[in-house]
Design a protein around this motif. Sequence first.
Motif, PDB file in Angstrom:
ATOM      1  N   ALA A   1      -6.517  -2.870   6.809  1.00  0.00           N
ATOM      2  CA  ALA A   1      -7.465  -3.835   7.368  1.00  0.00           C
ATOM      3  C   ALA A   1      -6.850  -5.227   7.466  1.00  0.00           C
ATOM      4  CB  ALA A   1      -8.735  -3.877   6.519  1.00  0.00           C
ATOM      5  N   ILE A   2      -6.125  -5.634   6.423  1.00  0.00           N
ATOM      6  CA  ILE A   2      -5.489  -6.954   6.451  1.00  0.00           C
ATOM      7  C   ILE A   2      -4.377  -6.992   7.488  1.00  0.00           C
ATOM      8  CG2 ILE A   2      -4.109  -8.598   5.122  1.00  0.00           C
ATOM      9  CD1 ILE A   2      -5.677  -7.705   2.634  1.00  0.00           C
ATOM     10  N   ALA A   3      -3.523  -5.971   7.502  1.00  0.00           N
ATOM     11  CA  ALA A   3      -2.396  -5.947   8.434  1.00  0.00           C
ATOM     12  C   ALA A   3      -2.868  -5.955   9.886  1.00  0.00           C
ATOM     13  CB  ALA A   3      -1.530  -4.722   8.165  1.00  0.00           C
ATOM     14  N   SER A   4      -3.855  -5.131  10.195  1.00  0.00           N
ATOM     15  CA  SER A   4      -4.313  -5.048  11.580  1.00  0.00           C
ATOM     16  C   SER A   4      -5.019  -6.326  12.006  1.00  0.00           C
ATOM     17  CB  SER A   4      -5.229  -3.832  11.770  1.00  0.00           C
ATOM     18  OG  SER A   4      -6.373  -3.917  10.937  1.00  0.00           O
ATOM     19  N   SER A   5      -5.804  -6.913  11.126  1.00  0.00           N
ATOM     20  CA  SER A   5      -6.497  -8.159  11.468  1.00  0.00           C
ATOM     21  C   SER A   5      -5.512  -9.314  11.641  1.00  0.00           C
ATOM     22  CB  SER A   5      -7.528  -8.513  10.391  1.00  0.00           C
ATOM     23  OG  SER A   5      -8.577  -7.577  10.361  1.00  0.00           O
ATOM     24  N   PHE A   6      -4.516  -9.377  10.757  1.00  0.00           N
ATOM     25  CA  PHE A   6      -3.549 -10.474  10.815  1.00  0.00           C
ATOM     26  C   PHE A   6      -2.704 -10.384  12.085  1.00  0.00           C
ATOM     27  CE2 PHE A   6       0.473 -12.573   9.307  1.00  0.00           C
ATOM     28  CZ  PHE A   6      -0.054 -13.842   9.140  1.00  0.00           C
ATOM     29  N   THR A   7      -2.254  -9.202  12.435  1.00  0.00           N
ATOM     30  CA  THR A   7      -1.446  -9.063  13.647  1.00  0.00           C
ATOM     31  C   THR A   7      -2.291  -9.293  14.902  1.00  0.00           C
ATOM     32  OG1 THR A   7      -1.773  -6.653  13.574  1.00  0.00           O
ATOM     33  CG2 THR A   7       0.234  -7.519  12.589  1.00  0.00           C
ATOM     34  N   ALA A   8      -3.550  -8.867  14.860  1.00  0.00           N
ATOM     35  CA  ALA A   8      -4.427  -9.074  16.013  1.00  0.00           C
ATOM     36  C   ALA A   8      -4.654 -10.557  16.288  1.00  0.00           C
ATOM     37  CB  ALA A   8      -5.762  -8.370  15.802  1.00  0.00           C
ATOM     38  N   LYS A   9      -4.553 -11.372  15.247  1.00  0.00           N
ATOM     39  CA  LYS A   9      -4.758 -12.814  15.391  1.00  0.00           C
ATOM     40  C   LYS A   9      -3.445 -13.567  15.599  1.00  0.00           C
ATOM     41  CE  LYS A   9      -8.935 -12.637  12.499  1.00  0.00           C
ATOM     42  NZ  LYS A   9      -9.940 -13.239  13.387  1.00  0.00           N
ATOM     43  N   GLY A  10      -2.342 -12.823  15.798  1.00  0.00           N
ATOM     44  CA  GLY A  10      -1.075 -13.448  16.130  1.00  0.00           C
ATOM     45  C   GLY A  10      -0.065 -13.541  15.008  1.00  0.00           C
ATOM     46  N   GLY A  11      -0.392 -13.050  13.827  1.00  0.00           N
ATOM     47  CA  GLY A  11       0.542 -13.086  12.708  1.00  0.00           C
ATOM     48  C   GLY A  11       1.513 -11.918  12.732  1.00  0.00           C
ATOM     49  N   THR A  12       2.526 -12.001  11.878  1.00  0.00           N
ATOM     50  CA  THR A  12       3.543 -10.949  11.777  1.00  0.00           C
ATOM     51  C   THR A  12       3.542 -10.353  10.377  1.00  0.00           C
ATOM     52  OG1 THR A  12       4.970 -12.007  13.420  1.00  0.00           O
ATOM     53  CG2 THR A  12       6.009 -10.438  11.924  1.00  0.00           C
ATOM     54  N   VAL A  13       3.530  -9.040  10.292  1.00  0.00           N
ATOM     55  CA  VAL A  13       3.657  -8.337   9.014  1.00  0.00           C
ATOM     56  C   VAL A  13       5.092  -7.838   8.923  1.00  0.00           C
ATOM     57  CG1 VAL A  13       2.835  -6.440   7.571  1.00  0.00           C
ATOM     58  CG2 VAL A  13       1.232  -7.654   9.070  1.00  0.00           C
ATOM     59  N   THR A  14       5.870  -8.394   8.004  1.00  0.00           N
ATOM     60  CA  THR A  14       7.290  -8.040   7.914  1.00  0.00           C
ATOM     61  C   THR A  14       7.507  -6.686   7.261  1.00  0.00           C
ATOM     62  OG1 THR A  14       7.560  -9.131   5.772  1.00  0.00           O
ATOM     63  CG2 THR A  14       7.907 -10.473   7.754  1.00  0.00           C
ATOM     64  N   ILE A  15       6.596  -6.316   6.355  1.00  0.00           N
ATOM     65  CA  ILE A  15       6.698  -5.043   5.645  1.00  0.00           C
ATOM     66  C   ILE A  15       5.326  -4.731   5.071  1.00  0.00           C
ATOM     67  CG2 ILE A  15       7.407  -6.161   3.483  1.00  0.00           C
ATOM     68  CD1 ILE A  15       9.144  -3.679   2.896  1.00  0.00           C
ATOM     69  N   ASN A  16       4.991  -3.451   5.014  1.00  0.00           N
ATOM     70  CA  ASN A  16       3.687  -3.022   4.498  1.00  0.00           C
ATOM     71  C   ASN A  16       3.919  -1.735   3.720  1.00  0.00           C
ATOM     72  OD1 ASN A  16       1.019  -2.419   4.030  1.00  0.00           O
ATOM     73  ND2 ASN A  16       0.424  -2.264   6.174  1.00  0.00           N
ATOM     74  N   ILE A  17       4.070  -1.849   2.396  1.00  0.00           N
ATOM     75  CA  ILE A  17       4.468  -0.692   1.582  1.00  0.00           C
ATOM     76  C   ILE A  17       3.522  -0.488   0.405  1.00  0.00           C
ATOM     77  CG2 ILE A  17       6.902  -0.884   2.205  1.00  0.00           C
ATOM     78  CD1 ILE A  17       7.373  -2.160  -0.582  1.00  0.00           C
ATOM     79  N   PRO A  18       3.398   0.759  -0.054  1.00  0.00           N
ATOM     80  CA  PRO A  18       2.550   1.036  -1.209  1.00  0.00           C
ATOM     81  C   PRO A  18       3.287   0.785  -2.521  1.00  0.00           C
ATOM     82  CG  PRO A  18       3.458   3.075  -0.395  1.00  0.00           C
ATOM     83  CD  PRO A  18       3.935   1.994   0.544  1.00  0.00           C
ATOM     84  N   HIS A  19       2.516   0.645  -3.584  1.00  0.00           N
ATOM     85  CA  HIS A  19       3.061   0.675  -4.934  1.00  0.00           C
ATOM     86  C   HIS A  19       2.168   1.562  -5.794  1.00  0.00           C
ATOM     87  CE1 HIS A  19       0.260  -2.864  -5.102  1.00  0.00           C
ATOM     88  NE2 HIS A  19      -0.093  -2.277  -6.247  1.00  0.00           N
ATOM     89  N   GLU A  20       2.764   2.222  -6.752  1.00  0.00           N
ATOM     90  CA  GLU A  20       2.016   3.089  -7.657  1.00  0.00           C
ATOM     91  C   GLU A  20       1.498   2.280  -8.842  1.00  0.00           C
ATOM     92  OE1 GLU A  20       1.292   6.140  -6.935  1.00  0.00           O
ATOM     93  OE2 GLU A  20       2.623   6.329  -5.202  1.00  0.00           O
ATOM     94  N   ASP A  21       0.300   2.595  -9.285  1.00  0.00           N
ATOM     95  CA  ASP A  21      -0.226   1.936 -10.484  1.00  0.00           C
ATOM     96  C   ASP A  21       0.330   2.603 -11.736  1.00  0.00           C
ATOM     97  OD1 ASP A  21      -2.132  -0.169  -9.572  1.00  0.00           O
ATOM     98  OD2 ASP A  21      -3.027   1.527  -8.519  1.00  0.00           O
ATOM     99  N   GLY A  22       0.402   1.833 -12.794  1.00  0.00           N
ATOM    100  CA  GLY A  22       0.796   2.380 -14.082  1.00  0.00           C
ATOM    101  C   GLY A  22       2.286   2.411 -14.354  1.00  0.00           C
ATOM    102  N   LYS A  23       3.110   1.845 -13.446  1.00  0.00           N
ATOM    103  CA  LYS A  23       4.553   1.818 -13.675  1.00  0.00           C
ATOM    104  C   LYS A  23       4.928   0.642 -14.578  1.00  0.00           C
ATOM    105  CE  LYS A  23       7.417   2.431 -10.337  1.00  0.00           C
ATOM    106  NZ  LYS A  23       8.143   2.282  -9.050  1.00  0.00           N
ATOM    107  N   SER A  24       6.058   0.766 -15.226  1.00  0.00           N
ATOM    108  CA  SER A  24       6.538  -0.335 -16.074  1.00  0.00           C
ATOM    109  C   SER A  24       7.537  -1.219 -15.345  1.00  0.00           C
ATOM    110  CB  SER A  24       7.195   0.232 -17.345  1.00  0.00           C
ATOM    111  OG  SER A  24       8.280   1.087 -17.008  1.00  0.00           O
ATOM    112  N   ASP A  25       8.034  -0.766 -14.207  1.00  0.00           N
ATOM    113  CA  ASP A  25       9.077  -1.507 -13.497  1.00  0.00           C
ATOM    114  C   ASP A  25       8.799  -1.477 -11.992  1.00  0.00           C
ATOM    115  OD1 ASP A  25      11.341  -2.672 -12.512  1.00  0.00           O
ATOM    116  OD2 ASP A  25      12.737  -1.142 -13.246  1.00  0.00           O
ATOM    117  N   TYR A  26       8.645  -2.652 -11.403  1.00  0.00           N
ATOM    118  CA  TYR A  26       8.381  -2.769  -9.965  1.00  0.00           C
ATOM    119  C   TYR A  26       9.530  -3.472  -9.246  1.00  0.00           C
ATOM    120  CZ  TYR A  26       3.655  -1.169 -10.902  1.00  0.00           C
ATOM    121  OH  TYR A  26       2.575  -0.408 -11.278  1.00  0.00           O
ATOM    122  N   SER A  27      10.721  -3.440  -9.825  1.00  0.00           N
ATOM    123  CA  SER A  27      11.843  -4.158  -9.234  1.00  0.00           C
ATOM    124  C   SER A  27      12.246  -3.573  -7.884  1.00  0.00           C
ATOM    125  CB  SER A  27      13.038  -4.155 -10.190  1.00  0.00           C
ATOM    126  OG  SER A  27      13.423  -2.825 -10.523  1.00  0.00           O
TER     127      SER A  27
END
Length: 398
Positions: free
Chosen positions: A179-205
């Motif tokens: 919803a955020i990505a589609s709305s932002f691009t529709a209004k002229g913004g650029t999404v450079t990357i759109n990736i998931p993250h898993e909950d409960g991890k100890s390292d997000y590097s």
Amino acid sequence: MKKLLLASAATALMAGSAWAEEVKLGILIGFTGPIESLTSHMANAAEAAMKEVNDSGKSAFTFSSVRGDSTCVGADAAVAAATKMVTSDGVKGIIGGDCSGVTGAVLQNVARPNGIPMISPSATSPALSTAEDDGLFFRTAPSDAREGEIAADILLEHGVKSIALTYSNSDYGKGLGEAIASSFTAKGGTVTINIPHEDGKSDYSAEVASLASAGGDILVVAGYLDQGGKGIIQASLDTGAFTQFELPGGMVGDSLPAAIGPALDGSYGQVAQSDSAGAAILADMGKASDPAYDATSPYTMESYDAAALFMLAMNAAGSSDPKVYLPKIMEIANGPADGSGEKILPGQLGHALELIAAGKAIDYDGASGVTLIGPGESAGRYREFVVKDGKYETVKFR
């Protein structure tokens, strides 16, 4: 809409008598999991509404709660907890679920097979708007489709032209991220990357390295404040990848600035919350009651309202049978189409029951300015905020 029937009002006059039927309502939210710092306030607010009705002595029923832990992210655990509520505890309605994935699982595997209505105070995935629900599912929080538009507007007003975006790999995160990505691009913004993250991890590097490589004016974190979202922010700050963040509703709660510290100052975002008259009243009620709940905590007002809708609908119908009271939920929430229903705010549940007993129509506004649209979901308002001195400081409401 039709005025409430006098027949049901006659039943309501039995309120407070020794023969009042005891009705159990389930509270199915994540007492453990990625939003656990919010859920005690949510549950206590729902139970405060029950106490208000019981103490009024004007209800045909006395209400009690049965708590169940959805874990927010564990569908099997949520379904098991909901099944126990329905088959063993005998609840007549479920306040919940809280997070979107578990809410959908409970809707399909427990609520629909057993004909049990659900009113969620916080499940916001757009997918729930079109889910098969047999008319049993309602929510007092608005869909993330609307939050995507609000977030895009806020970002552009801050001069942001490009965003990196990461979302919790959950139904909530996927829906909100899109919803955020589609709305932002529709209004002229650029999404450079759109990736998931898993909950409960100890390292997000690894995730942060990908986000940093793509770049962007700001990092949007469509996650959960007590798990993955917090980890992404901390890793971003530790590596210098990003220093400012856009924070949707799942990232809003006192535990996040407490964990991150002053580095979170200057970040901003939005959360579903009303600036209605009822919101201020419930906040004052919480302060005055040696608060077991903070009525300004996210989704607390919506939890009070969910409980109130159940109780008022049952009294309006003169029955705790879901098949009988179900049609009254929308009627109570929206009032008559001609606007003749008396507005009901927090602290006025006893008065609402008096009106019902007199056969008069009501329009429940509650704490969150309840109006249910389309498939039984809230039209909703949003509070725009900026983090300042470790607090979510209100900018304005939208």
